[in-house]
Scaffold this motif. Sequence first.
Motif, PDB file in Angstrom:
ATOM      1  N   SER A 160       0.820  -1.212   0.000  1.00 49.32           N
ATOM      2  CA  SER A 160       0.000   0.000   0.000  1.00 49.32           C
ATOM      3  C   SER A 160       0.857   1.267   0.000  1.00 49.32           C
ATOM      4  O   SER A 160       0.392   2.334  -0.357  1.00 49.32           O
ATOM      5  N   LYS A 161       2.120   1.142   0.398  1.00 56.79           N
ATOM      6  CA  LYS A 161       3.000   2.318   0.394  1.00 56.79           C
ATOM      7  C   LYS A 161       4.044   2.247  -0.724  1.00 56.79           C
ATOM      8  O   LYS A 161       4.918   3.099  -0.813  1.00 56.79           O
ATOM      9  N   ALA A 190       0.816   2.380  -4.065  1.00 58.00           N
ATOM     10  CA  ALA A 190       0.615   3.791  -3.756  1.00 58.00           C
ATOM     11  C   ALA A 190       0.302   4.637  -4.989  1.00 58.00           C
ATOM     12  O   ALA A 190      -0.050   5.803  -4.871  1.00 58.00           O
ATOM     13  N   ASP A 221      10.868  -0.663  -3.736  1.00 60.33           N
ATOM     14  CA  ASP A 221      10.502  -0.579  -2.320  1.00 60.33           C
ATOM     15  C   ASP A 221      10.769  -1.887  -1.597  1.00 60.33           C
ATOM     16  O   ASP A 221      11.180  -1.901  -0.460  1.00 60.33           O
TER      17      ASP A 221
END
Length: 488
Positions: free
Chosen positions: A146-147, A245, A299
């Motif tokens: 989600s990030k 994101a 990420d």
Amino acid sequence: VCGSMYKTEKTFRFVIVGGGIAGVTCVEQLSSQFPDAEVALITAASLVKAVANFKQVSKTLEEFDVEEQPSSVLEEKFPNLTVVQSAVKALNTHTHTVQTVDGRTFGYEKLCICSGGRPKLLTQGNPYVLGIRDTDSAQEFQKRLSKAKRIVVVGNGGIALELVYEVEGCEVIWAVKDKAIGNTFFDAGAAQFLIPSLEADKPEGATPCKRHRYTVEPAGASHTFTEPGSALGPDWHEGIVLRGAEEVSHRVSVEYQCEVDSIYTHQELLKSPQQTLVSEGGSWPVYVKLTNGKTFGCDFIVSATGVVPNTEPFLHGNNFALADDGGLRVDDHMMTSEPDVYAAGDVCTACWEHSPLWQQMRLWTQARQMGWYAGRCIAAHVLSEPIELDFCFELFSHITKFFSYKVVLLGKFNGQGLGPDHELLVRCTKGQEYIKVILSGGRMMGAVLIGETDLEETFENLILNQMDLTPYGEELLNPNIDIEDYFD
Ligand code: FAD
């Protein structure tokens, strides 16, 4: 390790280790066949997996739902069953005892190990490398996604395939070691058929697949230990939102024929001579250098490169024969090399002489079939009855869904082990169906069916009866011929 030092708390007639599909199916088989025998299921996770709505689609194809249940449901169903919620940490095959991490020792007459597998990780202990195996790890993945703006997915099996398709709002770099995506299940032609789905937006309200559903344990539920849970199965991503994101739908780039060479943090990269290799600017928490020379920042990295059988707790002090893939070798009666010890599911490797049309794949259906057959073998042995290898091991068959398409795989669907003299027939309608048939000496050895082809039963029969199809030639896949009527 265990045994004389520890007092055996109780001896059961049958002890099964592992509350995944293999273990639970074996428990159900034995508990119902021997209602007076004491049966124990020792399992690390608080929930167990059970098969529901089982449907035999054809002679060998099966479909079912998988439900996660509190183990008390099983105990209510079988009064002779005791569920011990703890992980096994040692096994003593001489004294016929297992020892659990909470310090208890249990005896068995017959033991069946169904402890599954865990993700093969690229590296151990790197916080930027995630493996997906169970509900907990799937939730961790979702939280981090989600990030995330970009992730690197490594691996080319079923999990990677589903993952890259399901992830939205996040760029995905997909590193596969083969020439085509999905090599475990497909050939280059099928991959070509599927690739456009990765580039297009997903079909609006894509028909949700109804086969297997998971109840994800509510946050805050009693989950204070870190023993491995059961493997998720098909549709593991249903009910969890795999969204990153960014505002994009699909953005997948595939890097073919490469593996991970090294992984760097931002700091390490700055210090290393590799920094010139970074494909583009920007600063990322972690960088992956691939063996094709490219380096990508991202990420985090998802390691979806298969599973390692969970054998460790059972090995020390015993003499198990292990297969090359690390599984416990089992014979055609699901027996390991240790007396009175059986194994089923992802933890074992089928080492009997396989039917020419079957191969082991660590899949949901095979976990159920092996668990059930192991239970029947144990029963036959204690009753001194003969038992033959089950029919389900005659022909490999698997139904699943990839990229919203129904996928049926039969027999040597990828020409596995057939040598160079096999023939392929292919029919493909872009965006609709892909059909491939593998023939050897005029007989059908396998098939890949993508889309609503309705051919699975006919082809299954043609493979099972090994009819000589030479007279039919390419007509076999002629769309204007109703092949079903043809062979009736
Ligand atoms: P598991 O389900 O792994 O269960 C093992 C059990 O043993 C668990 O309950 C665990 O808690 C317990 N255990 C482990 N160690 C110990 C110990 N020391 N002591 C006590 N208990 C222990 N298959 C398909 O057919 N189709 C798919 O689409 C598909 N997708 C998948 C997606 C993901 C993300 C994953 C991870 C797997 C997928 N699979 C799929 C594979 C499938 O889930 C497995 O083949 C199957 O679950 C294996 O069942 P099992 O009972 O052998 O092991």
